[in-house]
Design a protein around this motif. Structure first.
Motif, PDB file in Angstrom:
ATOM      1  N   PRO A  89       0.788  -1.232   0.000  1.00 30.18           N
ATOM      2  CA  PRO A  89       0.000   0.000   0.000  1.00 30.18           C
ATOM      3  C   PRO A  89       0.822   1.285   0.000  1.00 30.18           C
ATOM      4  CG  PRO A  89       0.115  -0.850   2.209  1.00 30.18           C
ATOM      5  CD  PRO A  89       0.806  -1.867   1.306  1.00 30.18           C
ATOM      6  N   ILE A 154      -2.001  -6.103  -3.719  1.00 28.76           N
ATOM      7  CA  ILE A 154      -2.965  -5.129  -3.220  1.00 28.76           C
ATOM      8  C   ILE A 154      -2.218  -3.847  -2.894  1.00 28.76           C
ATOM      9  CG2 ILE A 154      -4.664  -4.611  -1.423  1.00 28.76           C
ATOM     10  CD1 ILE A 154      -5.088  -7.701  -1.225  1.00 28.76           C
ATOM     11  N   GLU A 156      -3.940  -0.737  -2.419  1.00 30.14           N
ATOM     12  CA  GLU A 156      -4.758   0.181  -1.650  1.00 30.14           C
ATOM     13  C   GLU A 156      -4.455  -0.008  -0.167  1.00 30.14           C
ATOM     14  OE1 GLU A 156      -6.680  -2.273  -3.493  1.00 30.14           O
ATOM     15  OE2 GLU A 156      -6.377  -1.097  -5.293  1.00 30.14           O
ATOM     16  N   ALA A 157      -4.481   1.098   0.565  1.00 28.79           N
ATOM     17  CA  ALA A 157      -4.284   1.010   2.005  1.00 28.79           C
ATOM     18  C   ALA A 157      -5.466   0.272   2.623  1.00 28.79           C
ATOM     19  CB  ALA A 157      -4.160   2.404   2.613  1.00 28.79           C
TER      20      ALA A 157
END
Length: 158
Positions: A89, A154, A156-157
């Motif tokens: 992230p 992934i 995204e935070a």
């Protein structure tokens, strides 16, 4: 399901692993629990002892969730996973997550002891994209890119 989750400290590995483990009733191995000497701060076990613990977990369980930042252990477990998940992230998300991290009694004797190590952890996290050790972005990227099976990154935070 044999899911292997890896990434920088603070990327959300433990949170995702706990959700998957609970949601699918699977054993969960946090690699920190086999890398560090129990009851000691920042004292690593021998590579042989760590590998033996990983092998024992893999042999004991048909399905599992494993998470950690240790590239050499991720590589060792990867051939036995059915899904590889790289959490990436970004630096700022990892730093923010570490500042919010609750006390981890399996790593530290007290919350105060954990808090005393936060600045060292944050410096280490900040160097993730520039260092070249087995726990770096470079190592993680290489592992992810080379993995031939089902995988996801992934960014995204959490």
């Amino acid at each position: 399901m044999r899911t292997l989750i890896f990434g920088n400290s603070g990327s959300g590995k433990s949170t995702l692993a706990r959700k998957l483990s609970a949601g699918h009733d699977l054993p969960h191995l946090d690699l920190d629990t086999i890398v560090w000497e129990p009851g000691q701060v920042a004292v690593m076990r021998s590579p042989e002892a760590t590998q033996a613990s990983l092998d024992a977990f893999l042999d004991e369980h048909e399905a599992w969730v494993i998470e950690g930042c240790y590239g050499e252990l991720v590589e060792a477990a990867a051939p036995r996973c059915t899904q590889l998940v790289f959490l990436n992230p970004g630096r700022e998300a990892c730093l923010a997550n570490n500042r919010r991290r609750p006390w981890e009694p399996h790593k530290y004797a007290s919350a105060e002891e954990q808090d005393a190590m936060l600045e060292n952890l944050q410096a280490w996290v900040s160097d993730y994209y520039t260092r070249l050790d087995q726990w770096s972005y470079a190592a993680h990227r290489r592992i992810f890119d080379a993995f031939p099976g089902a995988k996801s990154e992934i960014v995204e935070a959490p």
